[in-house]
Every structure is written in C-alpha cells, then in structure tokens.
Design a protein around this motif. Structure first.
Motif, PDB file in Angstrom:
ATOM      1  N   TRP A 106       0.821  -1.219   0.000  1.00 13.13           N
ATOM      2  CA  TRP A 106       0.000   0.000   0.000  1.00 13.13           C
ATOM      3  C   TRP A 106       0.855   1.270   0.000  1.00 13.13           C
ATOM      4  CZ3 TRP A 106      -3.860  -2.497  -1.412  1.00 13.13           C
ATOM      5  CH2 TRP A 106      -4.231  -3.695  -0.816  1.00 13.13           C
ATOM      6  N   MET A 174      -1.443   5.077  13.927  1.00 10.40           N
ATOM      7  CA  MET A 174      -2.680   4.440  14.375  1.00 10.40           C
ATOM      8  C   MET A 174      -3.054   4.925  15.775  1.00 10.40           C
ATOM      9  SD  MET A 174      -3.278   0.344  14.342  1.00 10.40           S
ATOM     10  CE  MET A 174      -4.740  -0.432  15.043  1.00 10.40           C
ATOM     11  N   ARG A 177      -4.243   8.688  15.893  1.00  7.44           N
ATOM     12  CA  ARG A 177      -5.632   8.852  15.490  1.00  7.44           C
ATOM     13  C   ARG A 177      -6.595   8.328  16.556  1.00  7.44           C
ATOM     14  NH1 ARG A 177      -2.657   9.895  11.783  1.00  7.44           N
ATOM     15  NH2 ARG A 177      -3.227  11.017   9.905  1.00  7.44           N
ATOM     16  N   THR A 313      -5.710  -5.612   5.374  1.00  7.21           N
ATOM     17  CA  THR A 313      -6.843  -4.682   5.428  1.00  7.21           C
ATOM     18  C   THR A 313      -6.607  -3.598   6.482  1.00  7.21           C
ATOM     19  OG1 THR A 313      -8.394  -6.396   4.709  1.00  7.21           O
ATOM     20  CG2 THR A 313      -9.321  -4.497   5.876  1.00  7.21           C
ATOM     21  N   LYS A 314      -6.118  -4.013   7.661  1.00 13.21           N
ATOM     22  CA  LYS A 314      -5.890  -3.056   8.748  1.00 13.21           C
ATOM     23  C   LYS A 314      -4.852  -2.012   8.368  1.00 13.21           C
ATOM     24  CE  LYS A 314      -3.482  -4.278  12.435  1.00 13.21           C
ATOM     25  NZ  LYS A 314      -3.201  -4.977  13.709  1.00 13.21           N
ATOM     26  N   TRP A 315      -3.702  -2.454   7.842  1.00 15.91           N
ATOM     27  CA  TRP A 315      -2.624  -1.512   7.549  1.00 15.91           C
ATOM     28  C   TRP A 315      -2.923  -0.667   6.319  1.00 15.91           C
ATOM     29  CZ3 TRP A 315      -0.177  -0.365  11.541  1.00 15.91           C
ATOM     30  CH2 TRP A 315       0.202  -1.329  12.489  1.00 15.91           C
ATOM     31  N   ARG A 316      -3.700  -1.200   5.400  1.00 19.98           N
ATOM     32  CA  ARG A 316      -4.113  -0.380   4.257  1.00 19.98           C
ATOM     33  C   ARG A 316      -4.925   0.820   4.745  1.00 19.98           C
ATOM     34  NH1 ARG A 316      -7.794  -2.231  -1.015  1.00 19.98           N
ATOM     35  NH2 ARG A 316      -7.643  -0.233  -2.102  1.00 19.98           N
ATOM     36  N   ARG A 317      -5.809   0.583   5.703  1.00 21.45           N
ATOM     37  CA  ARG A 317      -6.637   1.661   6.253  1.00 21.45           C
ATOM     38  C   ARG A 317      -5.764   2.736   6.916  1.00 21.45           C
ATOM     39  NH1 ARG A 317      -9.548  -1.318   9.615  1.00 21.45           N
ATOM     40  NH2 ARG A 317     -10.830  -2.051   7.890  1.00 21.45           N
ATOM     41  N   VAL A 318      -4.735   2.289   7.653  1.00 26.15           N
ATOM     42  CA  VAL A 318      -3.844   3.247   8.321  1.00 26.15           C
ATOM     43  C   VAL A 318      -3.066   4.066   7.297  1.00 26.15           C
ATOM     44  CG1 VAL A 318      -1.865   3.497   9.874  1.00 26.15           C
ATOM     45  CG2 VAL A 318      -3.630   1.791  10.376  1.00 26.15           C
ATOM     46  N   GLU A 320      -3.840   4.740   4.174  1.00 28.94           N
ATOM     47  CA  GLU A 320      -4.712   5.654   3.430  1.00 28.94           C
ATOM     48  C   GLU A 320      -5.168   6.816   4.310  1.00 28.94           C
ATOM     49  OE1 GLU A 320      -7.752   3.091   1.891  1.00 28.94           O
ATOM     50  OE2 GLU A 320      -6.536   2.487   0.157  1.00 28.94           O
ATOM     51  N   THR A 321      -5.479   6.532   5.584  1.00 27.59           N
ATOM     52  CA  THR A 321      -5.930   7.590   6.489  1.00 27.59           C
ATOM     53  C   THR A 321      -4.819   8.604   6.735  1.00 27.59           C
ATOM     54  OG1 THR A 321      -7.454   6.068   7.585  1.00 27.59           O
ATOM     55  CG2 THR A 321      -6.904   8.075   8.764  1.00 27.59           C
TER      56      THR A 321
END
Length: 327
Positions: A106, A174, A177, A313-318, A320-321
């Motif tokens: 990512w 992470m 946030r 999935t978890k690290w992709r969210r971090v 992108e955020t």
C-alpha cells in the motif's frame, strides 16, 4: 478369469522392473536437499534470532539442513520479491515480515509481487508488539501524560521510529488517530540510533522494537509507557497495553511468518507446517523467544492466510488515512 489373472501378474512384474530401473512411481520425499530461509533483515535482531533457531530445530525433524539467507534492502521488498519469483519447489522459502507483506503493497508503487497471489502460507513463527518509550529528560511517565501534553500543544512532541512507513511508524500513526493527538515523526535509519537519541534526550519518545528496548527499560535508562499488542508482553509483564491505558480494542503487532512461492506442492506445505509447529511446541524454544520479546507460536497454513488478509486490510486503512506514500 485366468486371462485376467495373467494380465495382472504381467502388470505387476512390469511395475517391479521399472522400479528396478530407477523409475519410481513418485518423486523423492520432500525435502531431499538443503532448504534456504530468505530473511529481509541483516544478521542480528529478533527476526534473525528466531529464524536461525527455527532452522536449527527443523533439521532433525525434516532430515535436511535449513539455512538462513539474509537479504536486507528496499524495506524488505528485495528479499520478498526474490522468493516470489523463485521456483515453487520448497527449497527457497520466505521469512515474511509485517512491513513487506502487509504494509509495503500500500506504500510503494510498482512492486513486482502481490502477497496473497504470489505466496503459499506455511506457518506463523512469532509476534511482538511495538513498545512506546519515553526518554529520561522528557518528563513523561505514562501514556496518559503523553496524551495530555500532546493535546495541550499539538505537534510539540517528537517521536522516534526506525524509518518512514515501517510497522513502528504506522503503529504510531494508528495510536495518534485513536487518541486524537498530533505527534511529529523523526525517522531513523535503524533502531539503535533512535534509542541512543531517546536516552540522550534528543527526542522525547519512541515507538520502538521491543527486543532492543528491553535492556534499556530493565536498567531504567528509558521509561516504558505501553505496548501496542492486544495483551501484555511476557518479556515485560508490568508494562500495560495501549488498550488497557484507555483505548479499548487497540492492537498493532509486528510478526514473522513462513511462506513459500505460490505453487508449492500442498502435501509438502502441510508437512513443513507440521514440522514448524513441532518446533514451537517445545517449551525451550518458546522460552528463548520470550527472552527476545517474541511470542513464539505456529499456525496452520489456512490460519496464516486469514491473518495476512486481516493485517493487510488493517494496515491499508492506516496508510490511506495517514496519506503516506513512498517511492
């Protein structure tokens, strides 16, 4: 009836003759020669330690040498790409790590591997939390104090990590946030120099490698504020988790796991996975891991596949955020 019996006899004799000519019905049992474990880190450190211990203990179980091949570089992408494009015969395996498999896809454009497409999971090896530490001159003695000061003066507190885009950096993002605070990342080229500057008071806090931090925490040269895992670390049981410190459900771990290039014979994958799990059933192996700050435990290939998908999935969210991109 007699003709059928005669044909069966002739077929059996033909099979025996072919076997005598060195044409076996199946290939040699795996492994029949040494196996390389490619590790994306240089010698030394917790990942290298557990990879070498695993290799040593696998030899008598599997009947062949297992040799660690250190290939650092490109944030783990070099070694990971090498294994992804190696023959799927089970003789070149990847000691996969969080960054290269769950984060880097990512972060980096143009990677020539896709973890869930190009690798066959074998077994989990070990997990470890990131540890949040404070230097002696920072005046910060707890995670609550850190959050309070950061809210009062956004971006006034700098934190050290072992580089941009690493699991330590993203664990800090992470947490920032989750806590609703703003911190300043000071990326270092490695953990030793980062810890040195925390001890020296050049940077306030750090999101650091647990193994490397244990000696400094034990001698009170730095203050342990919390660990990022879902449970406390066996190596430092008195240090609370971030979840316990007012952020329920928070969990960010680094991990090490064994993968093969996609296409390895499923029967050989299962045999190797069983061998790895036999290694980690040994209490001495687990104790040696604990001393390094690692929670050593195996898994089935299916369990590892599900874990990798969830981590990705978890690290992709971090990523992108936080809007982090690296070339």
């Amino acid at each position: 009836m007699q003709h059928t019996t005669r044909r069966q006899t002739l077929a059996a004799l033909a099979g025996a003759t072919l076997g005598g000519l060195g044409l076996p019905a199946r290939a040699e049992a795996y492994p029949s020669r040494p196996v390389r474990l490619v590790l994306p880190f240089p010698p030394g450190g917790s990942a290298d330690f557990i990879a070498r211990l695993t290799a040593e203990r696998l030899r008598p179980i599997m009947g062949q040498p297992f040799v660690v091949d250190n290939r650092p570089g490109a944030s783990g992408n070099l070694a990971t790409s090498h294994v992804a494009h190696s023959p799927a015969d089970g003789y070149t395996l990847l000691v996969g790590v969080t960054g290269a498999l769950a984060i880097n896809p990512w972060l980096y454009r143009g990677l020539d591997y896709v973890p869930e497409r190009d690798f066959a999971p074998i077994s989990m090896v070990a997990k470890a939390p990131v540890i949040v530490v404070a230097g002696p001159r920072s005046g910060i003695r707890s995670l609550g104090e850190l959050v309070e000061r950061a809210k009062a003066a956004p971006r006034s507190i700098a934190y050290a990590t072992n580089g941009m885009g690493t699991s330590h950096h993203l664990a800090a993002e992470m947490f920032s946030r989750a806590a609703g605070i703003q911190l300043r990342n000071v990326p270092y080229k490695g953990t030793p120099s980062a810890l040195q500057d925390i001890v020296g008071g050049h940077v306030d806090i750090g999101f650091m490698d647990l193994t490397a931090s244990i000696p400094l925490v034990s001698t009170d040269r730095i203050q342990a504020l919390a660990v990022t895992g879902a449970t406390r670390s066996s190596a430092l049981p008195s240090v609370p988790t971030i979840a316990e410190s007012g952020f329920p459900g928070f969990s960010a771990e680094t991990w090490i796991a064994l993968f093969a290039p996609r296409g390895m014979d499923p029967a050989d994958v299962q045999r190797l996975s069983a061998g790895v799990n036999t290694v980690f059933a040994d209490a001495d192996v687990r104790q040696q891991g604990t001393a390094q700050g690692l929670e050593v435990a195996g898994s089935t290939p299916a369990e590892l596949q599900r874990y990798l998908a969830a981590e990705s999935t978890k690290w992709r969210r971090v990523v992108e955020t936080a809007n982090i991109k690296l070339d």
